[in-house]
Design a protein around this motif. Structure first.
Motif, mmCIF file in Angstrom:
data_model
loop_
_atom_site.group_PDB
_atom_site.id
_atom_site.type_symbol
_atom_site.label_atom_id
_atom_site.label_comp_id
_atom_site.label_asym_id
_atom_site.label_seq_id
_atom_site.Cartn_x
_atom_site.Cartn_y
_atom_site.Cartn_z
ATOM 1 N N HIS A 156 -55.492 52.097 -29.142
ATOM 2 C CA HIS A 156 -54.146 52.673 -29.153
ATOM 3 C C HIS A 156 -54.157 54.101 -28.610
ATOM 4 O O HIS A 156 -53.114 54.623 -28.211
ATOM 5 C CB HIS A 156 -53.593 52.698 -30.582
ATOM 6 N N LEU A 157 -55.332 54.736 -28.608
ATOM 7 C CA LEU A 157 -55.462 56.135 -28.199
ATOM 8 C C LEU A 157 -55.804 56.247 -26.716
ATOM 9 O O LEU A 157 -56.261 55.280 -26.102
ATOM 10 C CB LEU A 157 -56.564 56.806 -29.026
ATOM 11 N N PRO A 158 -55.634 57.432 -26.123
ATOM 12 C CA PRO A 158 -56.098 57.652 -24.742
ATOM 13 C C PRO A 158 -57.597 57.382 -24.635
ATOM 14 O O PRO A 158 -58.325 57.410 -25.638
ATOM 15 C CB PRO A 158 -55.773 59.133 -24.494
ATOM 16 N N ASP A 159 -58.083 57.148 -23.427
ATOM 17 C CA ASP A 159 -59.469 56.723 -23.225
ATOM 18 C C ASP A 159 -60.491 57.666 -23.851
ATOM 19 O O ASP A 159 -61.466 57.213 -24.461
ATOM 20 C CB ASP A 159 -59.751 56.567 -21.728
ATOM 21 N N ASP A 160 -60.309 58.973 -23.694
ATOM 22 C CA ASP A 160 -61.289 59.903 -24.254
ATOM 23 C C ASP A 160 -61.275 59.862 -25.775
ATOM 24 O O ASP A 160 -62.327 59.864 -26.429
ATOM 25 C CB ASP A 160 -61.069 61.329 -23.739
ATOM 26 N N ARG A 161 -60.081 59.777 -26.375
ATOM 27 C CA ARG A 161 -59.979 59.728 -27.837
ATOM 28 C C ARG A 161 -60.523 58.407 -28.384
ATOM 29 O O ARG A 161 -61.098 58.364 -29.477
ATOM 30 C CB ARG A 161 -58.520 59.900 -28.269
ATOM 31 N N ASN A 162 -60.335 57.337 -27.642
ATOM 32 C CA ASN A 162 -60.890 56.038 -28.024
ATOM 33 C C ASN A 162 -62.409 56.148 -28.120
ATOM 34 O O ASN A 162 -63.022 55.799 -29.142
ATOM 35 C CB ASN A 162 -60.481 54.988 -26.986
ATOM 36 N N LEU A 163 -63.027 56.648 -27.072
ATOM 37 C CA LEU A 163 -64.483 56.784 -27.050
ATOM 38 C C LEU A 163 -64.971 57.717 -28.154
ATOM 39 O O LEU A 163 -65.923 57.400 -28.884
ATOM 40 C CB LEU A 163 -64.928 57.295 -25.678
ATOM 41 N N LEU A 164 -64.326 58.857 -28.308
ATOM 42 C CA LEU A 164 -64.765 59.830 -29.309
ATOM 43 C C LEU A 164 -64.601 59.293 -30.732
ATOM 44 O O LEU A 164 -65.426 59.581 -31.608
ATOM 45 C CB LEU A 164 -63.999 61.141 -29.133
ATOM 46 N N ALA A 165 -63.556 58.506 -30.973
ATOM 47 C CA ALA A 165 -63.382 57.898 -32.297
ATOM 48 C C ALA A 165 -64.500 56.901 -32.581
ATOM 49 O O ALA A 165 -65.043 56.847 -33.695
ATOM 50 C CB ALA A 165 -62.022 57.213 -32.385
ATOM 51 N N ASN A 166 -64.855 56.101 -31.585
ATOM 52 C CA ASN A 166 -65.959 55.149 -31.746
ATOM 53 C C ASN A 166 -67.270 55.871 -32.039
ATOM 54 O O ASN A 166 -68.058 55.437 -32.886
ATOM 55 C CB ASN A 166 -66.110 54.296 -30.486
ATOM 56 N N ILE A 167 -67.506 56.970 -31.350
ATOM 57 C CA ILE A 167 -68.729 57.752 -31.573
ATOM 58 C C ILE A 167 -68.735 58.333 -32.984
ATOM 59 O O ILE A 167 -69.753 58.298 -33.688
ATOM 60 C CB ILE A 167 -68.847 58.868 -30.518
ATOM 61 N N ALA A 168 -67.594 58.851 -33.417
ATOM 62 C CA ALA A 168 -67.507 59.479 -34.736
ATOM 63 C C ALA A 168 -67.740 58.488 -35.866
ATOM 64 O O ALA A 168 -68.308 58.841 -36.913
ATOM 65 C CB ALA A 168 -66.137 60.140 -34.898
ATOM 66 N N LEU A 169 -67.323 57.234 -35.669
ATOM 67 C CA LEU A 169 -67.401 56.250 -36.754
ATOM 68 C C LEU A 169 -68.663 55.397 -36.722
ATOM 69 O O LEU A 169 -68.966 54.699 -37.700
ATOM 70 C CB LEU A 169 -66.169 55.351 -36.719
ATOM 71 N N ALA A 170 -69.405 55.456 -35.638
ATOM 72 C CA ALA A 170 -70.620 54.638 -35.526
ATOM 73 C C ALA A 170 -71.604 54.850 -36.679
ATOM 74 O O ALA A 170 -72.215 53.877 -37.151
ATOM 75 C CB ALA A 170 -71.302 54.898 -34.186
ATOM 76 N N PRO A 171 -71.791 56.078 -37.183
ATOM 77 C CA PRO A 171 -72.754 56.263 -38.278
ATOM 78 C C PRO A 171 -72.396 55.525 -39.564
ATOM 79 O O PRO A 171 -73.258 55.349 -40.435
ATOM 80 C CB PRO A 171 -72.733 57.782 -38.509
#
Length: 431
Positions: A156-171
């Protein structure tokens, strides 16, 4: 089925011993249900080749029972799932992220199910920055409750925010768990995903040591009842999957209901898809609504659903559902909101009614698994995968290929600004 001893194979017992993740062992220490990581199911379908399995949304308990029975009959490894809109904190179903594993475990033991089943949290949606903070706690609680696979959906987010959210939640996702990511919110013919967007997401994740098992695309489908005959864009899906081939990622097909069998066979045979989500069709089948080959509910000239005599819920309960929908202004695809208020009413029906609700789902899913998805006899392949690895943790399919220095937050934002894409209209496109 109770009353006679089950003849478990030695391979099954070995897989049961080593193939169940730690959260499942802790929750169900004496269980004979082979609940596994989503990675196990993905690898089994890859091993068979040109095959995908059902990821069945268990909106009610009858769907769960029917799907499990079909999987056993087809000897197929499967995924049971529930989406955030269906079973999250603001759910419209009684099934939730926090009770799905318990239901599956109980029914597997009751029905003597011996095929591997993954428990997937689908469309764990991140729609705004604040959702990331909530997710840091909630995702951990879901794995505590028996989830073994998750889709982090920040599409639902712009491409950069999508990627950064995935990175933030991976742990917060265990390394052994199945992981799905998504590019392009599911909007039907609007905002179709592109190769550029998909590569941006997967390369950025790879640079940060995150290796998803699946990617979901907006490849032409919508959630719920289909109102267009466009359906899945097989050529687009193939193009994107091929562009991602070096990252060894499988496809997750959303919006499967509403596509005919031939198109679904094409997805299984021509793309890298191993996971096919089916939700609305199973709900309608369990209720006794007439459904066509596309998985779409059939309506009469006035746009009302057609209830089949002698199928699904009783006539009395169906009348109550219609009255409730009328009084609450519920129409069409929003009939899904009847799941929560009517689950206990469904459970209180006579046994023969309850059994036919599950049996209709079973028959439909068995046909999908065997004659459309090519998933028959993938259960032994899943067992082989576990035994070969000697563990519940299969590890990633690929290693790091991208340089972390080229994918810092600053460079991610710069790269995203160069992507040309059409995200489609705003609106609520959730399942």
């Amino acid at each position: 089925m109770a009353g006679r001893p089950v003849d478990y194979s030695s391979e099954f017992l070995q897989a049961l011993e080593m193939g169940r993740p730690p959260n499942i062992v802790r929750l169900f220490p004496h269980s004979k249900a082979l609940i596994v990581s989503g990675k196990v199911v993905d690898r089994a379908l890859i091993a068979k080749g040109k095959a995908m399995t059902i990821a069945a949304n268990g909106r009610n308990s009858f769907i769960i029972r029917g799907v499990l029975a079909a999987a056993q009959k087809a000897n197929a490894a499967i995924i049971m799932e529930i989406a955030k809109s269906e079973g999250g904190a603001s759910a419209y179903c009684a099934t939730s992220f926090w009770n799905l594993a318990r239901q599956v475990d109980a029914y597997c033991n009751e029905l003597e199910i011996t095929v591997p089943v993954a428990i997937h949290a689908d469309h764990y949606g991140i729609k705004k920055e604040e959702d990331v903070e909530t997710a840091r706690v909630e995702i951990s609680s879901m794995f505590d409750a028996g989830i073994t696979s998750i889709a982090i959906d920040a599409s639902h987010l712009p491409d950069d925010r999508n990627l950064l959210a995935n990175i933030a939640l991976a742990p917060y996702v265990p390394e052994w768990a199945g992981l799905e990511t998504e590019v392009g919110e599911i909007k039907g013919k609007f905002g179709l995903s592109t190769v550029e967007e998909a590569l941006f997401l997967i390369q950025g994740l790879n640079a940060h040591g995150i290796y998803p098992d699946w990617i979901a695309l907006n490849n032409g489908t919508t959630h719920g009842i289909q109102t267009s005959d466009q359906g899945i864009q097989v050529d687009l899906t193939t193009e994107i999957h091929e562009a991602l081939s070096e990252y060894m990622i499988s496809g997750a097909q959303h919006g499967t209901s509403g596509n005919n069998s031939e198109r679904l066979r094409e997805i299984a045979s021509r793309t890298r898809t191993t996971k096919a989500n089916v939700a609305t069709a199973l709900q309608m089948l369990s209720w006794g609504v007439e459904v066509n080959d596309y998985g779409n509910a059939v309506v009469d000239g006035d746009g009302n659903f057609i209830k089949e005599e002698g199928e699904g819920v009783s006539g009395e309960v169906w009348a109550e559902m219609l009255a409730y929908a009328e009084s609450h202004g519920i129409k069409g695809g929003n009939f899904k909101k009847l799941n929560l208020p009517f689950e206990n009413r469904f459970l209180g029906q006579p046994r023969e009614i309850r059994e036919r609700m599950s049996r209709r789902v079973e028959d439909f899913v068995y046909n999908l698994l065997v004659n459309v998805f090519n998933a028959e006899d993938t259960a032994p392949l899943a067992l082989e995968t576990i035994l070969s690895a000697g563990s519940y943790d299969l590890g990633p399919k690929v290693g790091r290929k991208e340089s972390p220095e080229e994918w810092t937050e600053e460079k991610i934002i710069q790269r995203a600004a160069l992507i040309e894409s059409d995200k489609g209209p705003e609106g609520d496109f959730d399942d």
